[in-house]
Scaffold this active site. Structure first.
Site, PDB file in Angstrom:
ATOM      1  N   LYS A  70      22.218 -39.548 -50.667  1.00  0.00           N
ATOM      2  CA  LYS A  70      22.304 -40.783 -49.873  1.00  0.00           C
ATOM      3  C   LYS A  70      22.438 -40.485 -48.378  1.00  0.00           C
ATOM      4  O   LYS A  70      21.741 -41.081 -47.556  1.00  0.00           O
ATOM      5  CB  LYS A  70      23.480 -41.629 -50.373  1.00  0.00           C
ATOM      6  N   THR A  72      21.645 -37.710 -46.876  1.00  0.00           N
ATOM      7  CA  THR A  72      20.400 -37.060 -46.476  1.00  0.00           C
ATOM      8  C   THR A  72      19.331 -38.093 -46.174  1.00  0.00           C
ATOM      9  O   THR A  72      18.591 -37.985 -45.191  1.00  0.00           O
ATOM     10  CB  THR A  72      19.927 -36.109 -47.600  1.00  0.00           C
ATOM     11  N   PHE A 300      29.062 -43.796 -52.348  1.00  0.00           N
ATOM     12  CA  PHE A 300      28.762 -43.837 -53.780  1.00  0.00           C
ATOM     13  C   PHE A 300      27.692 -44.872 -54.101  1.00  0.00           C
ATOM     14  O   PHE A 300      26.827 -45.155 -53.274  1.00  0.00           O
ATOM     15  CB  PHE A 300      30.038 -44.039 -54.590  1.00  0.00           C
TER      16      PHE A 300
END
Length: 555
Positions: A70, A72, A300
């Site tokens: 995420k 990245t 998350f």
């Protein structure tokens, strides 16, 4: 080549050049070396009358051991927007030492979509987390000291509600007995430590709009209760002023750069499974004043990070996101479809199709907030054309598009298709953002709304003590606060092993805590820990300084 090796080869520019891209003069930067700086409070105040840029949220499916990427993708999309001629900045969180030395790793992105200096970001950086730890523990020390010297506030020491924190995973400190050793050391009581990123002080720093708002929020922290059950606040023991002093510089956003020398605001870091999981309001709102496109992330999966970003951060800060990117991988789809981690390299289109249900649930959930969504397929070399097409076909069936992204290997050149698609989404002006529930809804009803509409639970299980506590807070004037769900990040349920998109489950609420300063009620579900432990083989075992004096082992 490893992430840290790629980062070492970065052609970094002086931080003053990065600031100049956004119209920030060197006089408005407080440098920390040559490649990072804090942005002055005076500059932030000077741009408040400017028009906001466009806000883009990057979220993801539920995390799996296969990895999703995420951060990245957030970094890559920021570079991609700049590559197609847009004035873009990214806003991400700072890394916590606990997960960095534990299992999760750092928070600077990966491959050729990283923020640098990577080593500094994943370690001490500009000292923000140390300042938060110190401010939090100053309040804890002043609280115990107040009790020791006569307890003027008549605190019931059985009802002290404030624990200490440290920025490390240490299960030995979850439950402790403090003040042992006799009369000179105070009154013994049970207490414990949370990790710094779960501290209410962290949440406050990330939601405060300026120093005055910060001091007010710090003063609103409830630290204990009297025998008559009335709350004792941080301001009652006169800790709020000194805490603000410790946080003065930490309140200023940090400016660094991507590998492609594009601006990155890195500030704050509340966990998403036990806090609200977003970078600071002051960093995001400042970036929106100096860039045309701002890419930020929420921790998350979308069930935790995106929901809290929308219902807490956007509600409190008046933000209006215009597009959402949901990050998924073929590997994660296969894991959700029942494939073991060791078998992910083999093509398995059927497992991909089966595992897409998790992705579909997140697409549905994001659309409930009135914001258009696109899926970014974060590419791995083991992905086959048939597997990628299976994901694309499924996403099309859900009324969205999935775009293959190769930013890890190619940087901005591998993600321009996504960047162009996001711009078209924003220019189409289809976003009609609204939080999931109104502020005036009752606290338990807010919990039920999230449980049923986001997690797809049939019911919320909470005993009378918890329901009575919620009603008591409503009577005290806290009923309009949003709720911050603390649960496992691995599943829509409270069972971390239950993947996919389950229905018909129950959501057990174990405890509720009020963060009156941050402005939300924390709802602890299942066996979530506010002080994580280290794994059997922590990453710290592989981190060292090599013969050349360089750090190895960070990722």
């Amino acid at each position: 080549m490893s992430d840290i090796e790629i980062a070492r080869k970065a052609n970094k520019k002086p931080i003053q050049e990065i600031g100049a891209k956004l119209g920030i003069s060197s006089d408005d930067l407080l440098p920390y070396g040559h490649d990072k700086a804090k942005i002055s409070e005076s500059f932030i105040k000077s741009v408040q009358d400017r028009k906001d840029g466009h806000l883009i949220l990057v979220t993801a499916i539920n995390p799996t051991p296969a990895g999703e990427g995420k951060t990245t993708t957030t970094v890559g999309l920021g570079d991609g927007l700049n590559a197609i001629g847009k004035k873009a900045a990214i806003c991400i969180r700072e890394a916590s030492l606990g997960p960095c030395f534990g299992m999760k790793g750092g928070a600077a992105g990966g491959g050729y979509a990283q923020v640098v200096p990577m080593e500094d970001m994943n370690l001490h950086f500009t000292g923000d987390f140390h300042a938060i730890t110190s401010a939090h523990n100053l309040l804890a020390a002043m609280l115990d000291n107040h009790i020791y010297w006569g307890n003027e506030q008549e605190i019931d020491i059985r009802r002290v509600a404030y624990r200490r924190v440290m920025d490390m995973n240490d299960r030995a400190l979850r439950q402790i007995v403090c003040n042992l050793g006799g009369v000179a050391n105070g009154f013994p009581r049970e207490s414990g430590f949370d990790i710094t990123v779960a501290s209410e002080v962290m949440a406050i720093l990330c939601l405060a709009t300026d120093l005055a708002d910060l001091e007010k929020r710090l003063g609103d922290i409830i630290v204990a209760y009297r025998r008559d059950r009335t709350p004792v606040y941080a301001r009652d023991i006169k800790a709020d002023g000194a805490m603000t002093v410790l946080l003065q510089q930490a309140m200023q956003p940090n400016l660094v750069q991507t590998l492609e020398n594009n601006p990155a605001f890195v500030h704050g870091g509340p966990f998403a499974n036990i806090a609200h999981g977003c970078n600071s309001v002051v960093a995001t709102t400042t970036a929106l004043k100096v860039a045309d496109y701002v890419v930020t992330e929420a921790g998350f999966g979308a069930d935790l990070g995106a929901e809290k970003f929308f219902d807490i951060k956007c509600r409190k800060a008046g933000l209006k996101p215009e597009a959402v990117v949901i990050v998924a991988t073929v590997r994660a789809m296969k894991m959700n479809g029942g494939v073991a981690k060791d078998d992910l390299g083999a093509e398995n289109v059927d497992a991909v199709k089966k595992g897409c249900a998790n992705l579909g649930r997140h697409i549905e959930n994001v659309k409930q907030f009135g914001v258009p969504a696109v899926v970014a397929i974060n590419h791995f070399v083991t992905d086959t054309d048939a597997e990628v097409e299976a994901v694309k076909e499924y996403v099309r069936s859900q009324g969205s598009e999935a775009i293959l992204c190769k930013h890890w290997a190619k940087g901005s050149a591998g993600i321009t298709d996504l960047a162009e698609h996001v711009v078209k989404m924003i220019e189409g002006r289809s976003a009609q953002f609204a939080p999931l529930y109104p502020s005036e809804m009752g606290l338990f009803e807010k919990i039920e709304t999230i449980a049923k509409r986001i997690y797809r639970a049939d019911e919320v299980l909470a005993d009378k003590k918890i329901r009575d506590q919620l009603r008591e807070w409503e009577a005290q004037g806290y009923g309009d606060l949003p709720v911050c769900m603390a649960k496992t990040q691995y599943s829509f349920t409270t069972d971390p092993n239950r993947r996919g998109a389950p229905n018909g489950h129950s959501l057990p609420v174990r405890e509720v805590r009020i963060s009156a300063g941050a402005g939300f009620v924390v709802v602890i579900c299942g066996e979530i820990m506010t002080m994580p432990g280290l794994p059997r083989k922590p990453s710290a075992e592989n981190i060292c300084i090599n013969d050349d004096g360089l750090i190895d082992g960070l990722f």
